[in-house]
Design a protein around this motif. Structure first.
Motif, mmCIF file in Angstrom:
data_model
loop_
_atom_site.group_PDB
_atom_site.id
_atom_site.type_symbol
_atom_site.label_atom_id
_atom_site.label_comp_id
_atom_site.label_asym_id
_atom_site.label_seq_id
_atom_site.Cartn_x
_atom_site.Cartn_y
_atom_site.Cartn_z
ATOM 1 N N VAL A 22 -12.717 28.518 20.921
ATOM 2 C CA VAL A 22 -14.068 27.965 20.796
ATOM 3 C C VAL A 22 -14.507 27.252 22.074
ATOM 4 N N PRO A 23 -13.746 26.256 22.588
ATOM 5 C CA PRO A 23 -14.200 25.628 23.829
ATOM 6 C C PRO A 23 -14.196 26.591 25.012
ATOM 7 N N LEU A 24 -13.270 27.526 25.017
ATOM 8 C CA LEU A 24 -13.227 28.500 26.099
ATOM 9 C C LEU A 24 -14.470 29.399 26.075
ATOM 10 N N PRO A 50 -23.571 25.342 20.531
ATOM 11 C CA PRO A 50 -24.464 25.139 19.395
ATOM 12 C C PRO A 50 -24.427 23.708 18.850
ATOM 13 N N ALA A 51 -23.279 23.062 18.897
ATOM 14 C CA ALA A 51 -23.181 21.683 18.416
ATOM 15 C C ALA A 51 -24.014 20.750 19.289
ATOM 16 N N GLY A 54 -30.930 28.631 25.928
ATOM 17 C CA GLY A 54 -30.728 28.156 27.282
ATOM 18 C C GLY A 54 -29.367 27.502 27.436
ATOM 19 N N LYS A 55 -28.998 27.263 28.656
ATOM 20 C CA LYS A 55 -27.713 26.613 28.918
ATOM 21 C C LYS A 55 -27.829 25.124 28.648
ATOM 22 N N ASN A 56 -26.838 24.550 28.014
ATOM 23 C CA ASN A 56 -26.820 23.119 27.764
ATOM 24 C C ASN A 56 -25.464 22.493 28.080
ATOM 25 N N VAL A 57 -24.610 23.230 28.796
ATOM 26 C CA VAL A 57 -23.290 22.731 29.180
ATOM 27 C C VAL A 57 -23.223 22.702 30.703
ATOM 28 N N GLY A 58 -22.994 21.520 31.262
ATOM 29 C CA GLY A 58 -22.931 21.353 32.710
ATOM 30 C C GLY A 58 -21.599 21.803 33.296
ATOM 31 N N ASN A 59 -21.498 21.765 34.624
ATOM 32 C CA ASN A 59 -20.312 22.267 35.321
ATOM 33 C C ASN A 59 -19.052 21.470 34.991
#
Length: 63
Positions: free
Chosen positions: A38-40, A49-50, A2-7
Motif C-alpha cells: 500500500v505505501p509503496l 486516497p486517505a 491530482g498528486k497529493n504526496v510530496g517528494n
C-alpha cells in the motif's frame, strides 16, 4: 486525481513499504508484511486516497 504526496513523503513511503515487504521474507516471516504494498503503491502513483479524505496535501504544487 491530482498528486497529493510530496517528494519527502514519497521517499518515506518507499522505505517503509520495502521494509514491510522484507518482513515477509526475513525476520518473523508473517504475511502482514504484504501490507507494505500500500505505501509503496501510493508512493509510485503520487496519490493517497486517505490524504484526500483528510484534506492533507504534502505536494508542493499549487492547485
Amino acid at each position: 486525481m491530482g498528486k497529493n504526496v510530496g517528494n519527502v513523503d514519497r521517499i518515506l513511503r518507499v522505505v517503509v513499504g520495502l521494509v514491510l515487504i522484507a518482513l515477509v521474507f526475513v525476520g518473523p516471516q508473517t504475511p502482514w508484511g504484504w501490507i507494505g504494498i500500500v505505501p509503496l503503491a501510493t508512493a509510485l502513483v503520487g496519490f493517497c486516497p486517505a490524504y484526500r479524505l483528510i484534506g492533507i496535501n504534502t505536494c508542493g504544487l499549487k492547485r
